[in-house]
Design a protein around this motif. Structure first.
Motif, PDB file in Angstrom:
ATOM      1  N   VAL A  87      23.676  -0.234  -9.373  1.00 22.16           N
ATOM      2  CA  VAL A  87      23.284  -1.217  -8.370  1.00 22.16           C
ATOM      3  C   VAL A  87      24.462  -2.160  -8.108  1.00 22.16           C
ATOM      4  CG1 VAL A  87      21.721  -3.115  -7.858  1.00 22.16           C
ATOM      5  CG2 VAL A  87      20.866  -1.084  -9.028  1.00 22.16           C
ATOM      6  N   SER A  88      24.745  -2.381  -6.837  1.00 24.99           N
ATOM      7  CA  SER A  88      25.828  -3.290  -6.458  1.00 24.99           C
ATOM      8  C   SER A  88      25.311  -4.257  -5.397  1.00 24.99           C
ATOM      9  CB  SER A  88      27.015  -2.500  -5.910  1.00 24.99           C
ATOM     10  OG  SER A  88      28.070  -3.351  -5.581  1.00 24.99           O
ATOM     11  N   PRO A  89      25.531  -5.564  -5.555  1.00 24.59           N
ATOM     12  CA  PRO A  89      26.204  -6.203  -6.692  1.00 24.59           C
ATOM     13  C   PRO A  89      25.339  -6.162  -7.944  1.00 24.59           C
ATOM     14  CG  PRO A  89      25.274  -7.864  -5.260  1.00 24.59           C
ATOM     15  CD  PRO A  89      25.065  -6.557  -4.557  1.00 24.59           C
ATOM     16  N   LEU A  90      25.973  -6.377  -9.097  1.00 24.30           N
ATOM     17  CA  LEU A  90      25.254  -6.343 -10.360  1.00 24.30           C
ATOM     18  C   LEU A  90      24.230  -7.470 -10.418  1.00 24.30           C
ATOM     19  CD1 LEU A  90      28.255  -5.626 -12.770  1.00 24.30           C
ATOM     20  CD2 LEU A  90      26.556  -4.000 -11.912  1.00 24.30           C
ATOM     21  N   ARG A 123      33.920   1.753 -16.329  1.00 21.72           N
ATOM     22  CA  ARG A 123      34.012   2.868 -15.379  1.00 21.72           C
ATOM     23  C   ARG A 123      32.844   2.860 -14.412  1.00 21.72           C
ATOM     24  NH1 ARG A 123      31.972   7.637 -14.058  1.00 21.72           N
ATOM     25  NH2 ARG A 123      30.332   7.472 -15.629  1.00 21.72           N
ATOM     26  N   LEU A 124      31.638   2.707 -14.945  1.00 21.92           N
ATOM     27  CA  LEU A 124      30.444   2.745 -14.103  1.00 21.92           C
ATOM     28  C   LEU A 124      30.468   1.652 -13.043  1.00 21.92           C
ATOM     29  CD1 LEU A 124      27.511   3.460 -16.602  1.00 21.92           C
ATOM     30  CD2 LEU A 124      28.223   4.891 -14.680  1.00 21.92           C
ATOM     31  N   THR A 125      30.928   0.472 -13.432  1.00 23.39           N
ATOM     32  CA  THR A 125      30.919  -0.662 -12.511  1.00 23.39           C
ATOM     33  C   THR A 125      32.224  -0.780 -11.726  1.00 23.39           C
ATOM     34  OG1 THR A 125      31.666  -2.120 -14.313  1.00 23.39           O
ATOM     35  CG2 THR A 125      29.288  -1.954 -13.928  1.00 23.39           C
ATOM     36  N   GLU A 126      33.113   0.204 -11.900  1.00 18.82           N
ATOM     37  CA  GLU A 126      34.407   0.249 -11.211  1.00 18.82           C
ATOM     38  C   GLU A 126      35.204  -1.026 -11.429  1.00 18.82           C
ATOM     39  OE1 GLU A 126      33.812   1.441  -7.159  1.00 18.82           O
ATOM     40  OE2 GLU A 126      33.132   3.453  -7.727  1.00 18.82           O
ATOM     41  N   ASN A 127      35.161  -1.512 -12.671  1.00 13.35           N
ATOM     42  CA  ASN A 127      35.914  -2.701 -13.063  1.00 13.35           C
ATOM     43  C   ASN A 127      37.215  -2.217 -13.702  1.00 13.35           C
ATOM     44  OD1 ASN A 127      36.942  -5.039 -14.248  1.00 13.35           O
ATOM     45  ND2 ASN A 127      34.918  -5.813 -14.820  1.00 13.35           N
ATOM     46  N   GLN A 128      38.208  -1.935 -12.861  1.00 16.26           N
ATOM     47  CA  GLN A 128      39.445  -1.352 -13.376  1.00 16.26           C
ATOM     48  C   GLN A 128      40.202  -2.288 -14.319  1.00 16.26           C
ATOM     49  OE1 GLN A 128      42.021   0.308 -10.384  1.00 16.26           O
ATOM     50  NE2 GLN A 128      43.467   1.134 -11.882  1.00 16.26           N
ATOM     51  N   PRO A 129      40.269  -3.597 -14.056  1.00 15.29           N
ATOM     52  CA  PRO A 129      40.947  -4.473 -15.021  1.00 15.29           C
ATOM     53  C   PRO A 129      40.317  -4.409 -16.416  1.00 15.29           C
ATOM     54  CG  PRO A 129      40.714  -5.602 -12.922  1.00 15.29           C
ATOM     55  CD  PRO A 129      39.914  -4.338 -12.814  1.00 15.29           C
ATOM     56  N   LEU A 130      38.977  -4.436 -16.492  1.00 15.31           N
ATOM     57  CA  LEU A 130      38.310  -4.331 -17.787  1.00 15.31           C
ATOM     58  C   LEU A 130      38.570  -2.972 -18.417  1.00 15.31           C
ATOM     59  CD1 LEU A 130      36.381  -5.415 -19.957  1.00 15.31           C
ATOM     60  CD2 LEU A 130      34.455  -4.567 -18.564  1.00 15.31           C
ATOM     61  N   PHE A 131      38.573  -1.935 -17.596  1.00 16.81           N
ATOM     62  CA  PHE A 131      38.841  -0.587 -18.089  1.00 16.81           C
ATOM     63  C   PHE A 131      40.227  -0.516 -18.714  1.00 16.81           C
ATOM     64  CE2 PHE A 131      40.108   3.822 -17.876  1.00 16.81           C
ATOM     65  CZ  PHE A 131      38.945   4.525 -18.155  1.00 16.81           C
ATOM     66  N   ASP A 132      41.210  -1.037 -18.018  1.00 21.70           N
ATOM     67  CA  ASP A 132      42.592  -0.987 -18.517  1.00 21.70           C
ATOM     68  C   ASP A 132      42.749  -1.825 -19.791  1.00 21.70           C
ATOM     69  OD1 ASP A 132      43.289   0.659 -16.435  1.00 21.70           O
ATOM     70  OD2 ASP A 132      44.209  -0.919 -15.213  1.00 21.70           O
ATOM     71  N   GLN A 180      19.064   4.856 -19.054  1.00 20.46           N
ATOM     72  CA  GLN A 180      20.176   5.746 -18.726  1.00 20.46           C
ATOM     73  C   GLN A 180      19.719   7.188 -18.574  1.00 20.46           C
ATOM     74  OE1 GLN A 180      23.812   4.889 -21.227  1.00 20.46           O
ATOM     75  NE2 GLN A 180      22.475   3.286 -22.035  1.00 20.46           N
ATOM     76  N   ILE A 181      18.755   7.606 -19.385  1.00 22.98           N
ATOM     77  CA  ILE A 181      18.199   8.955 -19.249  1.00 22.98           C
ATOM     78  C   ILE A 181      17.552   9.110 -17.882  1.00 22.98           C
ATOM     79  CG2 ILE A 181      16.412  10.539 -20.097  1.00 22.98           C
ATOM     80  CD1 ILE A 181      16.923   9.321 -22.913  1.00 22.98           C
ATOM     81  N   GLY A 182      16.764   8.106 -17.502  1.00 23.85           N
ATOM     82  CA  GLY A 182      16.140   8.142 -16.180  1.00 23.85           C
ATOM     83  C   GLY A 182      17.172   8.211 -15.073  1.00 23.85           C
ATOM     84  N   ALA A 183      18.265   7.451 -15.221  1.00 25.08           N
ATOM     85  CA  ALA A 183      19.318   7.460 -14.202  1.00 25.08           C
ATOM     86  C   ALA A 183      19.995   8.824 -14.119  1.00 25.08           C
ATOM     87  CB  ALA A 183      20.342   6.375 -14.510  1.00 25.08           C
ATOM     88  N   ALA A 184      20.246   9.445 -15.281  1.00 23.33           N
ATOM     89  CA  ALA A 184      20.905  10.756 -15.296  1.00 23.33           C
ATOM     90  C   ALA A 184      20.053  11.821 -14.615  1.00 23.33           C
ATOM     91  CB  ALA A 184      21.213  11.166 -16.736  1.00 23.33           C
ATOM     92  N   LEU A 234      24.527  -1.027 -20.468  1.00 23.36           N
ATOM     93  CA  LEU A 234      24.662   0.216 -19.706  1.00 23.36           C
ATOM     94  C   LEU A 234      23.358   0.568 -18.990  1.00 23.36           C
ATOM     95  CD1 LEU A 234      26.788   2.304 -22.227  1.00 23.36           C
ATOM     96  CD2 LEU A 234      27.471   1.602 -19.929  1.00 23.36           C
ATOM     97  N   GLY A 235      22.226   0.171 -19.551  1.00 29.67           N
ATOM     98  CA  GLY A 235      20.965   0.372 -18.842  1.00 29.67           C
ATOM     99  C   GLY A 235      20.797  -0.594 -17.684  1.00 29.67           C
ATOM    100  N   LEU A 236      21.217  -1.837 -17.908  1.00 29.77           N
ATOM    101  CA  LEU A 236      21.016  -2.893 -16.895  1.00 29.77           C
ATOM    102  C   LEU A 236      21.830  -2.664 -15.626  1.00 29.77           C
ATOM    103  CD1 LEU A 236      20.908  -6.050 -19.202  1.00 29.77           C
ATOM    104  CD2 LEU A 236      19.055  -5.231 -17.697  1.00 29.77           C
ATOM    105  N   VAL A 237      22.861  -1.839 -15.670  1.00 29.74           N
ATOM    106  CA  VAL A 237      23.630  -1.592 -14.441  1.00 29.74           C
ATOM    107  C   VAL A 237      22.771  -0.906 -13.379  1.00 29.74           C
ATOM    108  CG1 VAL A 237      25.851  -1.492 -15.630  1.00 29.74           C
ATOM    109  CG2 VAL A 237      24.580   0.620 -15.216  1.00 29.74           C
ATOM    110  N   TYR A 238      21.613  -0.366 -13.777  1.00 26.60           N
ATOM    111  CA  TYR A 238      20.708   0.271 -12.815  1.00 26.60           C
ATOM    112  C   TYR A 238      19.564  -0.660 -12.434  1.00 26.60           C
ATOM    113  CZ  TYR A 238      23.297   4.277 -14.502  1.00 26.60           C
ATOM    114  OH  TYR A 238      24.311   5.143 -14.851  1.00 26.60           O
ATOM    115  N   ASN A 239      19.649  -1.929 -12.834  1.00 31.36           N
ATOM    116  CA  ASN A 239      18.594  -2.901 -12.557  1.00 31.36           C
ATOM    117  C   ASN A 239      18.650  -3.331 -11.097  1.00 31.36           C
ATOM    118  OD1 ASN A 239      16.502  -4.746 -13.169  1.00 31.36           O
ATOM    119  ND2 ASN A 239      18.002  -6.401 -13.323  1.00 31.36           N
ATOM    120  N   LYS A 240      17.548  -3.177 -10.410  1.00 33.34           N
ATOM    121  CA  LYS A 240      17.506  -3.509  -8.977  1.00 33.34           C
ATOM    122  C   LYS A 240      16.983  -4.936  -8.770  1.00 33.34           C
ATOM    123  CE  LYS A 240      16.758   1.303  -7.636  1.00 33.34           C
ATOM    124  NZ  LYS A 240      15.875   2.286  -6.988  1.00 33.34           N
TER     125      LYS A 240
END
Length: 386
Positions: free
Chosen positions: A50-53, A107-116, A330-334, A380-386
């Protein structure tokens, strides 16, 4: 009817009877575990992040940043600090598990600075002698010389997927190359995934932890390193065969390759182990309708507890876990199962601290403590929270 025809008819009947009687008995070469009726998705419709988070997601991330993160960027195992070091991780140790989960969130939230930043931390602090250590104490003596394959596979898969979005930085590239080199030679034994491995002597695990079998990552590794191709089928069959029964449609904890048998620990089924198996299957588009129905029913009724009796299916406690609800989401999302994800998140948010005066605000804590695994799986579950 001629004599020859009658004899032929009698022979056919006898053969049919023998086959029927033989089929009634278990055979020494057969695994007597009840096999689930699995279904395969035509395509795995992963629900989009979900975007925005949501405010709940951001609050949880802030709690982790402020209360569970070291000045150097490592995620503490526990909120409470302790100098005690034992077989199990405690206090302010840093786990490759935690850093891998954070890397996946980035990765999921496309936060490249945090990823790096997370990749930089892993490369700088966790990789010693070409081994990604599974636990460390920052600025302290080494407390292990082994790597956990469950964490290595998660990080490897996350890096593989991130490469499709942006160029990996130097640290991420080195980690990727290290894991792609180490896992085929040290992470498997006769095709079976080992639990841990070191830079020195070969690992001789007697059992396979079923929850460790990240099948999507093993498939990705096999596509790049053909010597691991046999591991895909071997470990997929272990996953599929780990179904317990219709009475309790969850999954065994471990598998003994020599005996061809499954077992649980302490005569009980831990819900987190089973949910990780379900997630391993879901991420390659496989699922058991029985397991999903059971999981949905428990979540909707608010009775998803920590341990179950494998014989009766009865709950052995009334303890709930934020990590369990996070993984269920996350299972539901997959699987593209919005119903499961939404109900899991409804239960998860009931456990999120909403007291803005509390040091645990936005996070998930119990008995004046908070744990990295609970909070990161919830995140990781909350990233799918609408």
């Amino acid at each position: 009817m001629g004599k020859k025809l009658r004899l032929f008819f009698i022979l056919v009947v006898l053969v049919a009877l023998i086959v029927a009687i033989w089929g009634c008995y278990p055979h020494p070469s057969e695994d007597n575990t009840k096999m689930a009726d699995y279904k395969t998705l035509e395509s795995a419709p992963l629900s989009p992040v979900v975007s925005p988070l949501s405010p709940q997601t951001l609050a949880c991330q802030t709690f982790i940043d402020n209360q569970l993160t070291s000045p150097q960027g490592g995620i503490y195992t526990n909120y409470q600090s302790t100098s005690q070091i034992g077989d199990l991780s405690t206090g302010h140790e840093i786990l490759s598990e935690s850093m891998g989960l954070l890397l996946e969130y980035a990765r999921l939230t496309e936060n490249q600075p945090l990823f790096d930043e997370t990749a930089d931390y892993i490369q700088t602090h966790l990789i010693i002698d070409a081994i990604l250590l599974w636990r460390i104490v920052e600025n302290g003596d080494l407390i292990t010389d082994v790597s956990a394959t469950i964490d290595d596979l998660r990080i490897y898969q996350t890096l593989t997927q991130a490469k499709k979005k942006w160029p990996l930085n130097d640290s991420a590239t080195k980690i990727f190359e290290t894991l792609e080199s180490q896992l085929p030679t040290k992470g498997f034994q006769n095709g079976y995934l080992v639990n841990y491995y070191s830079a020195g002597s070969p690992t001789e695990d007697k059992t396979v932890e079923v929850a460790y079998l990240n099948l999507a990552a093993i498939q990705t590794l096999a596509a790049a390193r053909l010597e691991t191709a046999e591991a895909v089928e071997i470990n997929q069959q272990i996953l599929l065969g780990s179904f317990i029964s219709e009475t309790l449609p969850l999954y065994y904890k471990s598998y003994d390759p020599q005996k061809g048998t499954y077992r649980n620990t302490g005569g009980k089924v831990n819900i987190l182990d089973s949910l990780m198996v379900m997630q391993n299957l879901a991420e390659v588009g496989l699922y058991s309708p029985q397991s999903l129905y059971w999981l949905e029913e428990k979540i909707i009724s608010g009775t998803l507890y920590s341990n179950y009796d494998p014989q009766t299916g009865a709950a052995l406690d009334t303890q709930e876990s934020s990590a369990a609800y996070g993984i269920a989401a996350q299972i539901g999302a997959a699987l593209g199962n919005d119903r499961l994800t939404e109900h899991a998140l409804t239960q998860l948010k009931k456990h999120q601290n909403a007291d803005q005066t509390s040091p645990f605000y936005g996070g998930f804590g119990y008995n004046d403590n908070a744990y990295s695994y609970d909070n990161l799986q919830a995140l990781l579950g909350l990233v799918y929270n609408k």
